[in-house]
Design an enzyme around this catalytic site. Structure first.
Site, PDB file in Angstrom:
ATOM      1  CB  THR A 166     -10.165  -6.656  -3.731  1.00 50.27           C
ATOM      2  OG1 THR A 166     -11.000  -6.065  -3.265  1.00 50.27           O
ATOM      3  CG2 THR A 166     -10.386  -7.676  -5.282  1.00 50.27           C
ATOM      4  CB  SER A 167      -9.714  -7.283   1.525  1.00 52.85           C
ATOM      5  OG  SER A 167     -10.759  -6.343   1.451  1.00 52.85           O
ATOM      6  CB  CYS A 175     -24.109  25.193  -8.036  1.00 54.78           C
ATOM      7  SG  CYS A 175     -22.146  25.191  -8.745  1.00 54.78           S
ATOM      8  CD  GLN A 208     -12.838  -2.872  -5.052  1.00 52.34           C
ATOM      9  OE1 GLN A 208     -13.155  -3.197  -3.896  1.00 52.34           O
ATOM     10  NE2 GLN A 208     -11.651  -3.277  -5.281  1.00 52.34           N
ATOM     11  CB  CYS A 236     -19.939  22.686  -6.026  1.00 51.96           C
ATOM     12  SG  CYS A 236     -21.351  23.722  -4.822  1.00 51.96           S
ATOM     13  CB  CYS A 242     -18.214  26.354  -4.742  1.00 49.62           C
ATOM     14  SG  CYS A 242     -18.944  26.019  -6.265  1.00 49.62           S
ATOM     15  CG  HIS A 277     -14.798   2.570  -4.349  1.00 47.87           C
ATOM     16  ND1 HIS A 277     -14.609   1.587  -3.982  1.00 47.87           N
ATOM     17  CD2 HIS A 277     -15.887   2.230  -4.457  1.00 47.87           C
ATOM     18  CE1 HIS A 277     -15.332   0.379  -3.281  1.00 47.87           C
ATOM     19  NE2 HIS A 277     -16.391   1.184  -3.787  1.00 47.87           N
ATOM     20  CD  GLU A 291      -3.094 -11.346   3.934  1.00 48.65           C
ATOM     21  OE1 GLU A 291      -4.280 -10.891   4.607  1.00 48.65           O
ATOM     22  OE2 GLU A 291      -2.389 -10.850   4.209  1.00 48.65           O
ATOM     23  CB  CYS A 300     -21.893  28.226  -6.038  1.00 43.28           C
ATOM     24  SG  CYS A 300     -21.463  26.983  -4.831  1.00 43.28           S
TER      25      CYS A 300
HETATM   26  P1  OAD Z   1      -8.345  -3.576   1.572  1.00 39.39           P
HETATM   27  O1  OAD Z   1      -7.186  -2.569   2.395  1.00 39.39           O
HETATM   28  O2  OAD Z   1      -9.247  -3.690   2.046  1.00 39.39           O
HETATM   29  O3  OAD Z   1      -7.144  -5.064   0.725  1.00 39.39           O
HETATM   30  C1  OAD Z   1      -6.174  -4.998   0.105  1.00 39.39           C
HETATM   31  C2  OAD Z   1      -5.639  -6.370  -0.382  1.00 39.39           C
HETATM   32  O4  OAD Z   1      -4.473  -6.222  -0.676  1.00 39.39           O
HETATM   33  C3  OAD Z   1      -5.642  -6.978   0.759  1.00 39.39           C
HETATM   34  O5  OAD Z   1      -6.448  -8.163   0.529  1.00 39.39           O
HETATM   35  C4  OAD Z   1      -4.186  -7.454   0.943  1.00 39.39           C
HETATM   36  O6  OAD Z   1      -4.185  -9.180   1.029  1.00 39.39           O
HETATM   37  C5  OAD Z   1      -4.166  -7.306  -0.435  1.00 39.39           C
HETATM   38  N1  OAD Z   1      -2.559  -7.187  -0.952  1.00 39.39           N
HETATM   39  C6  OAD Z   1      -1.599  -5.798   0.029  1.00 39.39           C
HETATM   40  N2  OAD Z   1      -0.428  -6.244  -0.516  1.00 39.39           N
HETATM   41  C7  OAD Z   1       0.109  -6.632  -1.581  1.00 39.39           C
HETATM   42  C8  OAD Z   1       0.290  -6.248  -2.897  1.00 39.39           C
HETATM   43  N3  OAD Z   1       1.443  -6.001  -3.234  1.00 39.39           N
HETATM   44  N4  OAD Z   1      -0.459  -6.957  -4.498  1.00 39.39           N
HETATM   45  C9  OAD Z   1      -1.366  -8.248  -4.098  1.00 39.39           C
HETATM   46  N5  OAD Z   1      -2.503  -7.253  -2.507  1.00 39.39           N
HETATM   47  C10 OAD Z   1      -2.184  -7.054  -1.777  1.00 39.39           C
HETATM   48  O7  OAD Z   1      -8.424  -2.222  -0.011  1.00 39.39           O
HETATM   49  P2  OAD Z   1     -10.072  -2.559  -0.712  1.00 39.39           P
HETATM   50  O8  OAD Z   1      -9.614  -4.847  -0.891  1.00 39.39           O
HETATM   51  O9  OAD Z   1      -9.566  -2.185  -2.285  1.00 39.39           O
HETATM   52  O10 OAD Z   1     -13.493   2.571  -0.463  1.00 39.39           O
HETATM   53  O11 OAD Z   1     -10.188  -1.938  -0.658  1.00 39.39           O
HETATM   54  C11 OAD Z   1     -11.873  -1.419  -0.824  1.00 39.39           C
HETATM   55  C12 OAD Z   1     -12.531  -0.633  -0.318  1.00 39.39           C
HETATM   56  O12 OAD Z   1     -12.839  -0.234   0.645  1.00 39.39           O
HETATM   57  C13 OAD Z   1     -11.789   0.202  -1.222  1.00 39.39           C
HETATM   58  O13 OAD Z   1     -12.025   1.440  -2.414  1.00 39.39           O
HETATM   59  C14 OAD Z   1     -12.388   1.777  -0.099  1.00 39.39           C
HETATM   60  C15 OAD Z   1     -11.678   0.679   0.701  1.00 39.39           C
HETATM   61  O14 OAD Z   1     -12.841   1.515   2.431  1.00 39.39           O
HETATM   62  C16 OAD Z   1     -14.114   3.487  -0.020  1.00 39.39           C
HETATM   63  O15 OAD Z   1     -13.210   4.897   0.329  1.00 39.39           O
HETATM   64  C17 OAD Z   1     -15.431   3.913  -0.870  1.00 39.39           C
END
Ligand code: OAD
Length: 239
Positions: free
Chosen positions: A183-184, A125, A96, A122, A141, A114, A210, A144
């Site tokens: 990822t959260s 165009c 992501q 752009c 751009c 993502h 977490e 264009c």
């Molecule tokens: P988040 O910031 O929501 O979550 C980060 C996760 O990483 C949390 O669950 C933390 O506990 C964990 N974390 C922190 N430090 C860490 C470490 N050293 N090792 C392992 N884990 C750790 O990030 P994402 O889940 O990637 O989308 O967020 C998803 C999407 O939300 C992103 O791609 C972005 C955002 O808005 C867009 O911009 C479309």
């Protein structure tokens, strides 16, 4: 962690990464302490409506992020994933993240759900290019000459790229090990994608200090950082 868990015991591995993967490189996460969305409102800088209303401010935000990430290097976790790709029969990386750090570590065929901070296009165009400038100074751009360049990122409210989704779904359905890292699991549809691997009978490992809303679906939880979790899982690889 189960002492028996060894990445070499699996044939088709998918790494599924989020912002926590790059945290130890110094790239801020989105949520939690120091998270980007604590300082910035995505409605002003990371959605199509904001871009149409105030493209210069949206670019200011993305140039700030380019500046931050350009000072960061891949960490041991990124490097271990690359090592897996080099030593194991089938390893895909689904991320992501928009920071390009998997590719900078040498990983190939990275599926970016993502988009990327380093691509621009752009909408008027169709012109596009890869651009690693930090910051991007020429915002219009070059083809264009009229419309603003658009960062190649899937913003809030944007659909994900269909071809990428298909490739991710195929890789997940076919894998026998899914390792989710940092990822959260609160942003959809990415959050539920690991469940495709579960339905296909894969073993699921979550590396995250977490709990997340889909932790219950995982077979193993490594409640540690990306680098430590990957070092344990990949301990048997050649150096
Ligand atoms: P988040 O910031 O929501 O979550 C980060 C996760 O990483 C949390 O669950 C933390 O506990 C964990 N974390 C922190 N430090 C860490 C470490 N050293 N090792 C392992 N884990 C750790 O990030 P994402 O889940 O990637 O989308 O967020 C998803 C999407 O939300 C992103 O791609 C972005 C955002 O808005 C867009 O911009 C479309």
């Amino acid at each position: 962690m189960s002492a028996a868990l060894d990445i070499r015991d699996f044939e088709r591995v998918v790494f599924f990464t989020g912002a926590g993967m790059s945290a130890e490189s110094g790239v801020p996460t989105y949520r939690g302490k120091g998270g980007i969305w604590k300082s910035y409102d995505y409605q002003n800088c990371a959605c199509q409506e904001a871009f149409e209303r105030d493209p210069e401010y949206v670019w200011e935000f993305h140039n700030y992020r380019r500046g931050l990430v350009s000072k960061c290097a891949p960490n041991l976790g990124h490097q271990l994933i690359t090592r897996c790709q080099q030593q194991l029969p089938s390893v895909r990386v689904v991320t992501q993240n928009i920071d390009g750090l998997h590719q900078a570590a040498g990983s190939v065929d990275v599926l970016e759900l993502h988009g990327s901070l380093w691509r621009v296009h752009c909408e008027a165009c169709g012109w596009s290019e890869e651009d690693h400038a930090a910051p991007v100074l020429a915002l219009r751009c070059p083809a264009c000459g009229d419309a603003y360049k658009r960062p190649g990122i899937v913003w809030f409210g944007d659909p994900l790229n269909e071809a990428v989704i298909r490739e991710v779904a195929d890789a997940l359905a076919a894998c026998d090990l899914l390792v989710s890292i940092g990822t959260s699991a609160v942003v959809y549809p990415a959050a539920q994608m690991p469940l495709i691997a579960k339905r296909g009978g894969a073993t699921l490992v979550e590396i995250n200090p977490e709990d997340t809303p889909i932790s219950h679906a995982y077979d193993h939880h490594l409640r540690t950082t990306a680098t430590e979790g990957l070092a344990a899982l990949c301990a048997g690889l050649d150096p």
